[in-house]
Scaffold this motif. Structure first.
Motif, PDB file in Angstrom:
ATOM      1  N   TYR A  71       1.054  -1.299  -0.204  1.00 52.62           N
ATOM      2  CA  TYR A  71      -0.316  -0.002  -0.053  1.00 52.62           C
ATOM      3  C   TYR A  71       1.019   1.661   0.019  1.00 52.62           C
ATOM      4  CZ  TYR A  71      -2.934   3.446   2.042  1.00 52.62           C
ATOM      5  OH  TYR A  71      -2.879   5.008   1.780  1.00 52.62           O
ATOM      6  N   CYS A  72       0.637   2.438  -0.968  1.00 49.35           N
ATOM      7  CA  CYS A  72       1.555   3.439  -0.724  1.00 49.35           C
ATOM      8  C   CYS A  72      -0.069   4.489  -0.105  1.00 49.35           C
ATOM      9  CB  CYS A  72       1.429   3.745  -2.500  1.00 49.35           C
ATOM     10  SG  CYS A  72       2.619   5.081  -2.431  1.00 49.35           S
ATOM     11  N   PRO A  73       0.601   5.617   0.475  1.00 50.44           N
ATOM     12  CA  PRO A  73      -0.678   6.503   0.775  1.00 50.44           C
ATOM     13  C   PRO A  73      -1.266   7.670  -0.111  1.00 50.44           C
ATOM     14  CG  PRO A  73       1.450   7.317   2.414  1.00 50.44           C
ATOM     15  CD  PRO A  73       1.589   5.331   0.852  1.00 50.44           C
ATOM     16  N   LEU A  74      -0.148   7.705  -0.935  1.00 52.87           N
ATOM     17  CA  LEU A  74      -0.935   7.939  -2.147  1.00 52.87           C
ATOM     18  C   LEU A  74      -2.020   7.700  -3.298  1.00 52.87           C
ATOM     19  CD1 LEU A  74       2.875   9.632  -4.242  1.00 52.87           C
ATOM     20  CD2 LEU A  74       1.536  11.001  -2.538  1.00 52.87           C
ATOM     21  N   GLU A  75      -1.918   6.718  -2.919  1.00 56.26           N
ATOM     22  CA  GLU A  75      -3.471   6.084  -3.890  1.00 56.26           C
ATOM     23  C   GLU A  75      -4.313   6.272  -3.138  1.00 56.26           C
ATOM     24  OE1 GLU A  75      -3.153   1.351  -4.475  1.00 56.26           O
ATOM     25  OE2 GLU A  75      -1.672   1.888  -3.208  1.00 56.26           O
ATOM     26  N   ASP A  76      -4.259   6.831  -2.181  1.00 51.52           N
ATOM     27  CA  ASP A  76      -5.881   8.059  -1.211  1.00 51.52           C
ATOM     28  C   ASP A  76      -6.236   8.993  -1.982  1.00 51.52           C
ATOM     29  OD1 ASP A  76      -6.406   5.758   0.316  1.00 51.52           O
ATOM     30  OD2 ASP A  76      -5.150   6.222   1.632  1.00 51.52           O
ATOM     31  N   ASN A  77      -5.489   9.056  -2.514  1.00 57.35           N
ATOM     32  CA  ASN A  77      -5.192  11.153  -3.445  1.00 57.35           C
ATOM     33  C   ASN A  77      -5.632  10.436  -4.758  1.00 57.35           C
ATOM     34  OD1 ASN A  77      -5.567  12.422  -0.928  1.00 57.35           O
ATOM     35  ND2 ASN A  77      -2.950  12.595  -0.962  1.00 57.35           N
ATOM     36  N   CYS A  79      -2.925   9.097  -7.097  1.00 57.91           N
ATOM     37  CA  CYS A  79      -2.121   9.354  -7.585  1.00 57.91           C
ATOM     38  C   CYS A  79      -1.884   9.151  -9.040  1.00 57.91           C
ATOM     39  CB  CYS A  79      -0.983   7.919  -6.934  1.00 57.91           C
ATOM     40  SG  CYS A  79       1.021   8.078  -7.403  1.00 57.91           S
ATOM     41  N   LEU A  80      -0.758  10.328  -9.415  1.00 54.90           N
ATOM     42  CA  LEU A  80      -1.155  10.218 -11.094  1.00 54.90           C
ATOM     43  C   LEU A  80      -0.088   9.691 -11.740  1.00 54.90           C
ATOM     44  CD1 LEU A  80      -1.612  14.283 -12.142  1.00 54.90           C
ATOM     45  CD2 LEU A  80      -2.951  12.996 -11.770  1.00 54.90           C
ATOM     46  N   LEU A  81       0.975   9.102 -11.211  1.00 56.28           N
ATOM     47  CA  LEU A  81       2.230   8.176 -11.105  1.00 56.28           C
ATOM     48  C   LEU A  81       1.508   7.166 -11.018  1.00 56.28           C
ATOM     49  CD1 LEU A  81       5.039  10.199 -10.143  1.00 56.28           C
ATOM     50  CD2 LEU A  81       4.513   9.853 -12.289  1.00 56.28           C
ATOM     51  N   LYS A  82       0.811   6.066 -10.631  1.00 56.14           N
ATOM     52  CA  LYS A  82       0.643   4.964 -10.475  1.00 56.14           C
ATOM     53  C   LYS A  82      -0.076   4.123 -12.077  1.00 56.14           C
ATOM     54  CE  LYS A  82      -1.731   1.104  -8.289  1.00 56.14           C
ATOM     55  NZ  LYS A  82      -2.653   1.255  -6.636  1.00 56.14           N
ATOM     56  N   PRO A  83      -0.604   4.791 -12.839  1.00 55.03           N
ATOM     57  CA  PRO A  83      -0.866   4.031 -13.907  1.00 55.03           C
ATOM     58  C   PRO A  83       0.308   4.139 -14.969  1.00 55.03           C
ATOM     59  CG  PRO A  83      -2.752   5.810 -13.447  1.00 55.03           C
ATOM     60  CD  PRO A  83      -1.940   6.250 -12.788  1.00 55.03           C
ATOM     61  N   LEU A  84       1.100   5.343 -15.117  1.00 49.97           N
ATOM     62  CA  LEU A  84       2.654   5.161 -15.440  1.00 49.97           C
ATOM     63  C   LEU A  84       3.272   3.790 -15.155  1.00 49.97           C
ATOM     64  CD1 LEU A  84       4.390   6.381 -17.461  1.00 49.97           C
ATOM     65  CD2 LEU A  84       5.456   7.881 -15.713  1.00 49.97           C
ATOM     66  N   TRP A  85       3.526   3.759 -13.603  1.00 46.30           N
ATOM     67  CA  TRP A  85       4.476   2.573 -13.124  1.00 46.30           C
ATOM     68  C   TRP A  85       3.578   1.278 -13.485  1.00 46.30           C
ATOM     69  CZ3 TRP A  85       8.429   4.297 -12.462  1.00 46.30           C
ATOM     70  CH2 TRP A  85       8.720   5.958 -11.510  1.00 46.30           C
ATOM     71  N   ALA A  86       2.028   1.001 -12.988  1.00 44.20           N
ATOM     72  CA  ALA A  86       1.898   0.492 -14.025  1.00 44.20           C
ATOM     73  C   ALA A  86       2.173  -0.170 -15.141  1.00 44.20           C
ATOM     74  CB  ALA A  86       0.219   0.134 -14.493  1.00 44.20           C
ATOM     75  N   LEU A  87       2.030   0.666 -16.633  1.00 50.18           N
ATOM     76  CA  LEU A  87       2.253   0.927 -18.032  1.00 50.18           C
ATOM     77  C   LEU A  87       3.646  -0.093 -17.849  1.00 50.18           C
ATOM     78  CD1 LEU A  87       1.631   1.608 -20.812  1.00 50.18           C
ATOM     79  CD2 LEU A  87       2.733   3.347 -20.618  1.00 50.18           C
ATOM     80  N   ILE A  88       4.938   1.170 -17.176  1.00 62.23           N
ATOM     81  CA  ILE A  88       6.386   0.797 -17.523  1.00 62.23           C
ATOM     82  C   ILE A  88       5.997  -0.923 -17.237  1.00 62.23           C
ATOM     83  CG2 ILE A  88       8.468   0.683 -16.352  1.00 62.23           C
ATOM     84  CD1 ILE A  88       7.480   3.517 -16.002  1.00 62.23           C
TER      85      ILE A  88
END
Length: 111
Positions: A71-77, A79-88
Motif C-alpha cells: 500500500y502507498c498513501p498516495l493511492e488515496d489521493n 496518484c497520477l504516477l500509478k498508471p505510468l508505473w503500471a504501464l512500465i
C-alpha cells in the motif's frame, strides 16, 4: 591488487551460479572435468522468470506489483504516477517474458 580483483570476481560469479543452481537453471559437477551446465535448453529459459527468481518482482514500484503489492498513501489521493508505473511494469514484463536465453545469446532482441 590484480589477484584480489580476480578472486573477488570469481567469488561473485560463484554466488550467482549458486543462485542459478538453487533455482534449477544450472547443475554442477565436481572434479577435473567438472563445471556448470544449463539444466534446460537456452530456448526454454525465459529471462523474465530468471530475473524474478534472482531479483524479485519486476514492478518499478511496490504499489503496482502483482506479486508483492504494498500500500502507498498516495493511492488515496489518486496518484497520477500509478498508471505510468503500471504501464512500465507491463511493458518490462512483456519484453522479459518473451525473451529467452537463446535470444540473448544470438542477439535476437528485436523480434
Amino acid at each position: 591488487m590484480r589477484e584480489y580483483v580476480q578472486i573477488s570476481v570469481s567469488q561473485y560469479l560463484e554466488q550467482i551460479l549458486l543462485h542459478l543452481k538453487s533455482h534449477g537453471y544450472v547443475k554442477s559437477k565436481r572434479g577435473v572435468r567438472g563445471g556448470h551446465i544449463l539444466k534446460e535448453l537456452p530456448n526454454k529459459i525465459i529471462i523474465g522468470n530468471v530475473i524474478r527468481d534472482l531479483e524479485g518482482p519486476l514492478a518499478p514500484m511496490s504499489c503496482v506489483s502483482i506479486t508483492a503489492y504494498e500500500y502507498c498513501p498516495l493511492e488515496d489521493n489518486n496518484c497520477l504516477l500509478k498508471p505510468l508505473w503500471a504501464l512500465i511494469r507491463d511493458q518490462v514484463a512483456e519484453l522479459l517474458d518473451n525473451t529467452t536465453l537463446k535470444d540473448l545469446l544470438e542477439g535476437n532482441l528485436y523480434k
